[in-house]
Scaffold this motif. Structure first.
Motif, short mmCIF file in Angstrom:
data_model
loop_
_atom_site.label_atom_id
_atom_site.label_comp_id
_atom_site.label_asym_id
_atom_site.label_seq_id
_atom_site.Cartn_x
_atom_site.Cartn_y
_atom_site.Cartn_z
N VAL A 170 39.70 23.44 54.95
CA VAL A 170 40.93 23.84 54.28
C VAL A 170 40.71 23.74 52.77
O VAL A 170 40.35 22.68 52.25
N ASP A 195 42.46 23.79 49.35
CA ASP A 195 43.72 23.70 48.62
C ASP A 195 43.45 23.16 47.22
O ASP A 195 42.29 23.03 46.81
N THR A 252 40.40 28.33 55.52
CA THR A 252 41.86 28.37 55.38
C THR A 252 42.16 28.09 53.92
O THR A 252 41.95 26.98 53.44
N LYS A 263 44.72 27.79 50.78
CA LYS A 263 46.11 27.56 50.39
C LYS A 263 46.20 27.71 48.87
O LYS A 263 45.54 26.97 48.14
N SER A 323 48.83 29.61 45.40
CA SER A 323 50.12 30.18 45.00
C SER A 323 50.13 31.70 45.11
O SER A 323 51.12 32.30 45.51
N GLU A 342 47.40 30.94 53.27
CA GLU A 342 48.71 30.31 53.21
C GLU A 342 49.18 30.32 51.76
O GLU A 342 48.52 29.74 50.90
N GLU A 343 50.33 30.97 51.52
CA GLU A 343 50.89 30.95 50.17
C GLU A 343 51.81 29.75 50.02
O GLU A 343 52.68 29.53 50.85
N ILE A 344 51.59 28.99 48.97
CA ILE A 344 52.38 27.77 48.76
C ILE A 344 53.60 28.14 47.93
O ILE A 344 53.53 28.81 46.96
#
Length: 146
Positions: free
Chosen positions: A90, A92, A122, A124, A126, A144-146
């Protein structure tokens, strides 16, 4: 009809105002400039924004520039920089800071499509560019958009 005989229609043109040519003209004596003062003098024009020696408005107000106050600054990450991470991990903000890819998160992270991603990750963030979305999903990863 000849070109040298053409005249403008009656009332379409006026004679210019001949000022300072005697009182009989109606525009003599002060030559339509009123009495005395800076505006009556030769070369007496006042610059735009001049306020009589007082500090002018454009110098009294603070400079703001062209930077909008609501502008968001994103930390940019290219896909080729994500090759550091192992498959299935992930990615991020914390992982990017630990890896040294990003020094400051600012208002968020934006992923750009420069380079290729070969692992399923994956991610993550903006924001994503359109091409970055396609490349990540084509490699088997998810977004995944935060």
């Amino acid at each position: 009809m000849e070109l040298n005989t053409i005249k403008p229609a009656i009332g379409a043109s006026k004679d210019r105002k001949r000022i300072g040519r005697g009182t009989g003209s109606g525009h003599g004596k002060t030559a339509t400039k009123g009495h005395k003062g800076q505006k009556a003098r030769s070369g007496g024009s006042i610059k735009f924004g001049f306020e009589g020696g007082q500090m002018p408005m454009h110098r009294r107000l603070p400079k703001r520039g062209f930077t909008p106050l609501t502008k968001k600054v994103y930390a940019l990450v290219n896909l080729c920089q994500l090759e550091v991470f192992e498959a299935g991990s992930v990615v991020d903000a914390e992982a990017l800071l630990k890896a040294g890819i990003v020094s400051d998160v600012c208002d968020g992270i934006k992923v750009l499509a420069t380079g290729d991603v070969t692992r399923a990750l994956t991610v993550k963030a903006s924001k994503f560019s359109g091409a970055a979305r396609e490349k990540i999903t084509a490699a088997g990863g998810s977004i995944e958009e935060i």
